[in-house]
Design an enzyme around this catalytic site. Structure first.
Site, PDB file in Angstrom:
ATOM      1  CB  CYS A  53      -0.887   0.041   1.239  1.00 29.31           C
ATOM      2  SG  CYS A  53      -2.206  -1.178   1.269  1.00 29.31           S
ATOM      3  CD  GLU A  55      -2.221   4.029   3.211  1.00 27.72           C
ATOM      4  OE1 GLU A  55      -1.792   3.350   2.243  1.00 27.72           O
ATOM      5  OE2 GLU A  55      -3.415   4.097   3.502  1.00 27.72           O
ATOM      6  CB  CYS A  89      -1.863   1.051   6.138  1.00 31.20           C
ATOM      7  SG  CYS A  89      -1.176   0.452   4.578  1.00 31.20           S
TER       8      CYS A  89
HETATM    9  N1  THU Z   1      -4.470   0.646  -1.024  1.00 29.40           N
HETATM   10  C1  THU Z   1      -3.543   1.544  -0.561  1.00 29.40           C
HETATM   11  O1  THU Z   1      -2.472   1.719  -1.150  1.00 29.40           O
HETATM   12  N2  THU Z   1      -3.841   2.240   0.557  1.00 29.40           N
HETATM   13  C2  THU Z   1      -5.041   2.196   1.190  1.00 29.40           C
HETATM   14  O2  THU Z   1      -5.220   2.891   2.184  1.00 29.40           O
HETATM   15  C3  THU Z   1      -6.122   1.336   0.682  1.00 29.40           C
HETATM   16  C4  THU Z   1      -5.703   0.356  -0.363  1.00 29.40           C
HETATM   17  C5  THU Z   1      -4.155  -0.072  -2.257  1.00 29.40           C
HETATM   18  C6  THU Z   1      -3.831  -1.522  -2.107  1.00 29.40           C
HETATM   19  C7  THU Z   1      -4.163  -2.043  -3.501  1.00 29.40           C
HETATM   20  O3  THU Z   1      -3.048  -1.816  -4.345  1.00 29.40           O
HETATM   21  C8  THU Z   1      -5.298  -1.157  -3.966  1.00 29.40           C
HETATM   22  O4  THU Z   1      -5.271  -0.016  -3.117  1.00 29.40           O
HETATM   23  C9  THU Z   1      -6.656  -1.820  -3.882  1.00 29.40           C
HETATM   24  O5  THU Z   1      -6.874  -2.361  -2.627  1.00 29.40           O
END
Ligand code: THU
Length: 140
Positions: A53, A55, A89
């Site tokens: 992710c 974060e 996260c």
């Molecule tokens: N995702 C993030 O990068 N941060 C978040 O707070 C929510 C989800 C990403 C993970 C994945 O690559 C995509 O969003 C779909 O879940």
């Protein structure tokens, strides 16, 4: 560094997301106590669980550069309401400080600010391992 600027930096990072599987790019901008900002984006993988992710990307960049104390993080996604960090996260942010201001935002200008501790009440922390040699992670 105000919230508006941090959100702008997170939006910029979002443009660099690698999200060919979910098609859901996310950007983050993490403000260190030093004043330095570390951006992050989600980086997906054909082996889905290997993706990271936005974060955690930002946190890993910061820690690897020697910064461990943070005052705020902005997170931006194209969500209906402010983009909420996932559970993993939240756990990672809690590791580096319950006081981190988590600035959740979307592309429409909706913003919600919550302290990391309030996003993960009762978080498991290093202190929970104090009865074993596993405790004390924060001192390392
Ligand atoms: N995702 C993030 O990068 N941060 C978040 O707070 C929510 C989800 C990403 C993970 C994945 O690559 C995509 O969003 C779909 O879940």
């Amino acid at each position: 560094m105000d919230h508006v600027r941090l959100i702008e930096l997170a939006k910029g990072a979002r443009e660099r997301a690698y999200a060919p599987y979910s098609h859901f790019p996310v950007g983050a901008a993490l403000l260190g106590r030093s004043g330095r900002v570390y951006t992050g984006c989600n980086v997906e993988n054909a082996s889905y669980p290997a993706g990271i992710c936005a974060e955690r990307c930002a946190v890993a960049k910061a820690v690897s550069e020697g910064e461990r104390e943070f005052s705020a993080i902005a997170v931006v996604g194209d969500t209906e309401g402010p983009c909420a960090p996932c559970g993993i996260c939240r756990q990672v942010l809690a590791e580096f400080g319950p006081d981190i201001q988590v600035i959740m935002a979307n592309l429409k200008g909706n913003v919600r600010v919550v302290a990391a501790a309030d996003l993960l009440p009762g978080a498991f922390t290093g202190a929970d391992m104090s009865r074993t040699s596993g405790g004390g992670a924060r001192e390392e």
